[in-house]
Design a protein around this motif. Structure first.
Motif, PDB file in Angstrom:
ATOM      1  N   VAL A  64      48.706  36.387  39.786  1.00 45.15           N
ATOM      2  CA  VAL A  64      47.518  37.238  39.592  1.00 45.15           C
ATOM      3  C   VAL A  64      47.601  38.469  40.500  1.00 45.15           C
ATOM      4  O   VAL A  64      47.369  39.599  40.067  1.00 45.15           O
ATOM      5  CB  VAL A  64      46.216  36.432  39.837  1.00 45.15           C
ATOM      6  CG1 VAL A  64      45.003  37.359  39.908  1.00 45.15           C
ATOM      7  CG2 VAL A  64      46.012  35.384  38.739  1.00 45.15           C
ATOM      8  N   SER A  65      47.987  38.269  41.768  1.00 41.99           N
ATOM      9  CA  SER A  65      48.113  39.396  42.719  1.00 41.99           C
ATOM     10  C   SER A  65      49.146  40.406  42.238  1.00 41.99           C
ATOM     11  O   SER A  65      48.926  41.615  42.317  1.00 41.99           O
ATOM     12  CB  SER A  65      48.552  38.899  44.097  1.00 41.99           C
ATOM     13  OG  SER A  65      47.609  38.027  44.618  1.00 41.99           O
ATOM     14  N   LYS A  66      50.273  39.897  41.738  1.00 44.08           N
ATOM     15  CA  LYS A  66      51.341  40.804  41.290  1.00 44.08           C
ATOM     16  C   LYS A  66      50.910  41.566  40.044  1.00 44.08           C
ATOM     17  O   LYS A  66      51.197  42.763  39.909  1.00 44.08           O
ATOM     18  CB  LYS A  66      52.632  40.009  41.027  1.00 44.08           C
ATOM     19  CG  LYS A  66      53.856  40.879  40.852  1.00 44.08           C
ATOM     20  CD  LYS A  66      54.155  41.666  42.124  1.00 44.08           C
ATOM     21  CE  LYS A  66      55.079  42.838  41.851  1.00 44.08           C
ATOM     22  NZ  LYS A  66      55.275  43.659  43.072  1.00 44.08           N
ATOM     23  N   GLU A  68      47.844  42.407  39.294  1.00 48.58           N
ATOM     24  CA  GLU A  68      46.898  43.428  39.767  1.00 48.58           C
ATOM     25  C   GLU A  68      47.639  44.634  40.346  1.00 48.58           C
ATOM     26  O   GLU A  68      47.263  45.780  40.096  1.00 48.58           O
ATOM     27  CB  GLU A  68      45.972  42.827  40.834  1.00 48.58           C
ATOM     28  CG  GLU A  68      44.835  42.041  40.222  1.00 48.58           C
ATOM     29  CD  GLU A  68      44.033  41.233  41.251  1.00 48.58           C
ATOM     30  OE1 GLU A  68      42.945  40.769  40.884  1.00 48.58           O
ATOM     31  OE2 GLU A  68      44.510  41.057  42.400  1.00 48.58           O
ATOM     32  N   GLU A  69      48.694  44.340  41.092  1.00 50.00           N
ATOM     33  CA  GLU A  69      49.495  45.397  41.702  1.00 50.00           C
ATOM     34  C   GLU A  69      50.139  46.276  40.629  1.00 50.00           C
ATOM     35  O   GLU A  69      50.166  47.500  40.744  1.00 50.00           O
ATOM     36  CB  GLU A  69      50.600  44.710  42.505  1.00 50.00           C
ATOM     37  CG  GLU A  69      50.975  45.368  43.803  1.00 50.00           C
ATOM     38  CD  GLU A  69      52.067  44.529  44.469  1.00 50.00           C
ATOM     39  OE1 GLU A  69      51.733  43.422  44.952  1.00 50.00           O
ATOM     40  OE2 GLU A  69      53.231  44.958  44.466  1.00 50.00           O
ATOM     41  N   ILE A  70      50.636  45.644  39.583  1.00 48.29           N
ATOM     42  CA  ILE A  70      51.341  46.382  38.521  1.00 48.29           C
ATOM     43  C   ILE A  70      50.363  47.162  37.633  1.00 48.29           C
ATOM     44  O   ILE A  70      50.596  48.325  37.329  1.00 48.29           O
ATOM     45  CB  ILE A  70      52.198  45.417  37.662  1.00 48.29           C
ATOM     46  CG1 ILE A  70      53.349  44.846  38.513  1.00 48.29           C
ATOM     47  CG2 ILE A  70      52.737  46.119  36.413  1.00 48.29           C
ATOM     48  CD1 ILE A  70      54.070  43.662  37.877  1.00 48.29           C
ATOM     49  N   VAL A  71      49.264  46.530  37.213  1.00 54.51           N
ATOM     50  CA  VAL A  71      48.374  47.175  36.231  1.00 54.51           C
ATOM     51  C   VAL A  71      47.314  48.083  36.852  1.00 54.51           C
ATOM     52  O   VAL A  71      46.660  48.845  36.134  1.00 54.51           O
ATOM     53  CB  VAL A  71      47.696  46.147  35.284  1.00 54.51           C
ATOM     54  CG1 VAL A  71      48.744  45.319  34.560  1.00 54.51           C
ATOM     55  CG2 VAL A  71      46.703  45.252  36.013  1.00 54.51           C
ATOM     56  N   GLU A  72      47.174  48.031  38.176  1.00 54.61           N
ATOM     57  CA  GLU A  72      46.267  48.923  38.910  1.00 54.61           C
ATOM     58  C   GLU A  72      44.871  49.054  38.267  1.00 54.61           C
ATOM     59  O   GLU A  72      44.517  50.120  37.751  1.00 54.61           O
ATOM     60  CB  GLU A  72      46.898  50.317  39.025  1.00 54.61           C
ATOM     61  CG  GLU A  72      48.245  50.317  39.754  1.00 54.61           C
ATOM     62  CD  GLU A  72      48.879  51.696  39.764  1.00 54.61           C
ATOM     63  OE1 GLU A  72      48.646  52.423  40.744  1.00 54.61           O
ATOM     64  OE2 GLU A  72      49.565  52.050  38.790  1.00 54.61           O
ATOM     65  N   PRO A  73      44.071  48.001  38.322  1.00 51.99           N
ATOM     66  CA  PRO A  73      42.738  48.038  37.690  1.00 51.99           C
ATOM     67  C   PRO A  73      41.834  49.165  38.202  1.00 51.99           C
ATOM     68  O   PRO A  73      40.962  49.632  37.466  1.00 51.99           O
ATOM     69  CB  PRO A  73      42.140  46.672  38.052  1.00 51.99           C
ATOM     70  CG  PRO A  73      43.297  45.798  38.370  1.00 51.99           C
ATOM     71  CD  PRO A  73      44.342  46.703  38.961  1.00 51.99           C
ATOM     72  N   GLU A  74      42.040  49.599  39.445  1.00 52.53           N
ATOM     73  CA  GLU A  74      41.142  50.628  40.008  1.00 52.53           C
ATOM     74  C   GLU A  74      41.587  52.063  39.717  1.00 52.53           C
ATOM     75  O   GLU A  74      40.887  53.015  40.045  1.00 52.53           O
ATOM     76  CB  GLU A  74      40.972  50.426  41.525  1.00 52.53           C
ATOM     77  CG  GLU A  74      40.570  49.015  41.957  1.00 52.53           C
ATOM     78  CD  GLU A  74      39.433  48.392  41.131  1.00 52.53           C
ATOM     79  OE1 GLU A  74      38.487  49.123  40.768  1.00 52.53           O
ATOM     80  OE2 GLU A  74      39.519  47.184  40.830  1.00 52.53           O
TER      81      GLU A  74
END
Ligand code: ZN
Length: 137
Positions: A64-66, A68-74
């Motif tokens: 999940v962390s990786k 988030e890092e790849i898809v950059e939700p913010e």
């Protein structure tokens, strides 16, 4: 050749989350009566995906962390102007909406550390569908 079609739905509770659906897939293959062939596991959603990997809580959080890092939700993605979920579409596009597993002697062929997960990328959602299609004889 026989074709067996099954659909299940799950509820998700987090924005990005892995839901173990192995039992649903195994149940569908059992019901199909198909001994040898293939099983397609498909998420009919543009903001979800399917992966095969180990069900270990630490690893699930790492994945999940990786993601988030790849898809950059913010990040201010262009799609967010019309629909605030570009990160989820990107995740689905990169990871993929389906996996194909071999079926042998009426069971899915998978490694000891290979469970099947729906990847929620734009949750929480009340209903996420998973299409399970078994082809063979
Ligand atoms: Zn969208």
């Amino acid at each position: 050749m026989k074709v067996f079609f099954h659909e299940v739905s799950v509820t998700t509770s987090r924005r990005i989350q892995l839901i173990d659906i192995t039992h649903h897939v195994e149940e569908a293959v059992g019901k199909s009566g198909i001994a040898n062939g293939v099983c397609i596991v498909f998420a009919p959603h543009a903001t979800a995906a399917v992966v095969v990997n180990e069900h270990e809580e630490g690893l699930i959080q790492d994945i999940v962390s990786k993601i988030e890092e790849i898809v950059e939700p913010e990040r201010s993605w262009r799609h967010n102007i019309i629909d605030d979920n570009a990160h989820a579409h990107i995740g689905s596009a990169i990871i993929g909406s389906e996996r194909v597993l071999p079926v042998r002697k009426g069971r899915i062929v998978r490694g000891t550390w290979q469970n099947i997960f729906l990847v929620e990328l734009d949750g929480p959602r009340k209903e996420r569908n998973i299409v399970i299609e078994v082809l063979g004889e």
